[in-house]
Design a protein around this motif. Structure first.
Motif, PDB file in Angstrom:
ATOM      1  N   PRO A   1       0.630  -1.303   0.115  1.00 51.14           N
ATOM      2  CA  PRO A   1      -0.155  -0.112   0.008  1.00 51.14           C
ATOM      3  C   PRO A   1       1.105   1.057  -0.493  1.00 51.14           C
ATOM      4  O   PRO A   1       1.886   1.149   0.810  1.00 51.14           O
ATOM      5  CB  PRO A   1      -0.732  -0.249   1.265  1.00 51.14           C
ATOM      6  N   GLN A   2       0.043   2.811  -0.360  1.00 51.98           N
ATOM      7  CA  GLN A   2       0.893   3.593  -0.278  1.00 51.98           C
ATOM      8  C   GLN A   2       1.053   4.248   0.812  1.00 51.98           C
ATOM      9  O   GLN A   2       0.313   4.424   1.819  1.00 51.98           O
ATOM     10  CB  GLN A   2       0.178   4.530  -1.496  1.00 51.98           C
ATOM     11  N   GLY A   3       2.915   4.905   0.948  1.00 53.04           N
ATOM     12  CA  GLY A   3       2.606   5.018   3.123  1.00 53.04           C
ATOM     13  C   GLY A   3       2.679   6.198   2.185  1.00 53.04           C
ATOM     14  O   GLY A   3       2.169   6.831   1.732  1.00 53.04           O
ATOM     15  N   LYS A   4       2.869   6.972   3.842  1.00 51.52           N
ATOM     16  CA  LYS A   4       2.519   8.194   4.069  1.00 51.52           C
ATOM     17  C   LYS A   4       3.718   8.694   3.754  1.00 51.52           C
ATOM     18  O   LYS A   4       5.058   8.329   3.676  1.00 51.52           O
ATOM     19  CB  LYS A   4       2.236   9.230   5.487  1.00 51.52           C
ATOM     20  N   SER A   5       3.715  10.414   3.163  1.00 48.65           N
ATOM     21  CA  SER A   5       4.984  11.431   2.966  1.00 48.65           C
ATOM     22  C   SER A   5       5.735  11.003   3.781  1.00 48.65           C
ATOM     23  O   SER A   5       5.734  11.708   4.739  1.00 48.65           O
ATOM     24  CB  SER A   5       5.099  12.365   1.544  1.00 48.65           C
ATOM     25  N   ALA A   6       7.003  11.776   4.247  1.00 48.54           N
ATOM     26  CA  ALA A   6       8.005  12.450   4.727  1.00 48.54           C
ATOM     27  C   ALA A   6       7.559  13.676   5.865  1.00 48.54           C
ATOM     28  O   ALA A   6       7.632  13.165   6.600  1.00 48.54           O
ATOM     29  CB  ALA A   6       9.313  12.043   4.516  1.00 48.54           C
TER      30      ALA A   6
END
Length: 279
Positions: free
Chosen positions: A122-127
């Motif tokens: 799944p697409q994770g959060k950006s930094a």
């Protein structure tokens, strides 16, 4: 090009399990002597619920599935078919030239390669989003600007470290040069010592030669004196002359010996001076 090493654990629902149709458990029980209806037989089976701990290790392994292993990577399905001519049921390979790759698994029933799609999480959060979740307050640009300062400080520190390293290298080079000069000086001193030693040996040889000559002259003088003594019976004057000549020869030999001793003294003084300079 083939790559290996990626392993993924299969879910239970992905297992391709086939069972042969046969007698039901109730029919097997009747065959083995059970008397009663199927409902009665089912009631007789009721007891404590079966837990995971009640299973044997082999039963747990069969229920959990087995490791799913990627056996290699190929650019196209045709390359896979050419490279793996006799696949086994469940063999899996990645197809594609870059991530994410399509996973092809060999179906033992249809005898074909089945595309199971790509492996992609799944697409994770950006930094920036992670930073906000951890308390950062500000826009994404402000967050990016906050990252530049440590990088600039690190660059300055790296430049200072490089400057210090260059200074240390320069000092090391100076130390090497000084060591080379000291080594050359020691070599020059060693050369002077060798030269003085050669002079001492020459003087010692000259002294030995003078001593030999003195002994020869003394022997000759003694012979002359003996001859003069023998002749003294007949000529006293001749004897006196011979004695005088012998004395003169002895004086000359003594003077030669004294000259040699003086030369040895000079050489000794030179060696002493050189040794003092070394100290």
């Amino acid at each position: 090009m083939e790559k290996t090493g990626l392993q993924i654990e299969m879910e239970k629902s992905e297992l391709d399990i086939h069972f042969d149709t046969g007698l039901s458990a109730y029919e097997i029980a009747v065959t083995n002597g059970y008397v009663g209806t199927e409902d009665e037989w089912l009631s007789s089976l009721k007891g404590e619920p079966l837990t995971w701990e009640d299973l044997t290790p082999q039963q747990r392994e069969e229920l959990s599935g087995k490791d799913f292993q990627i056996l290699g990577y190929y650019d196209t399905l045709e390359q896979l078919k050419q490279a793996v001519s006799s696949p086994e049921r469940g063999d899996a390979y990645c197809i594609g030239t870059s991530y994410p790759y399509d996973i092809y698994v060999y179906d033992g029933i249809s005898k074909t390669w089945k595309n199971n799609g790509a492996i992609q999480g799944p697409q994770g959060k950006s930094a920036y989003e992670v930073a906000v979740d951890n308390g950062f307050q500000g826009t994404e640009k402000e967050w990016l600007d906050s990252l530049k300062a440590p990088a600039t400080e690190a660059a300055e520190a790296a430049n200072e470290a490089a400057s210090s390293a260059n200074s240390a290298a320069s000092r090391a080079e100076s130390a090497v040069q000084a060591a080379n000069e000291a080594l050359q000086s020691a070599q020059d001193t060693e050369d002077r010592i060798e030269s003085a030693e050669a002079m001492r040996i020459q003087a010692e040889n000259a002294r030995a030669q003078a001593e030999t000559k003195r002994q020869q002259d003394t022997s000759a003088a003694i012979s002359n004196a003996t001859a003069a003594t023998s002749a003294a019976n007949t000529a006293a004057g001749s004897a006196n002359s011979a004695a005088t000549a012998a004395n003169n020869a002895a004086d000359e030999a003594t003077e030669a010996a004294a000259l040699i001793n003086d030369t040895l003294g000079d050489v000794t003084d030179i060696l002493t001076k050189i040794n003092n300079e070394q100290i």
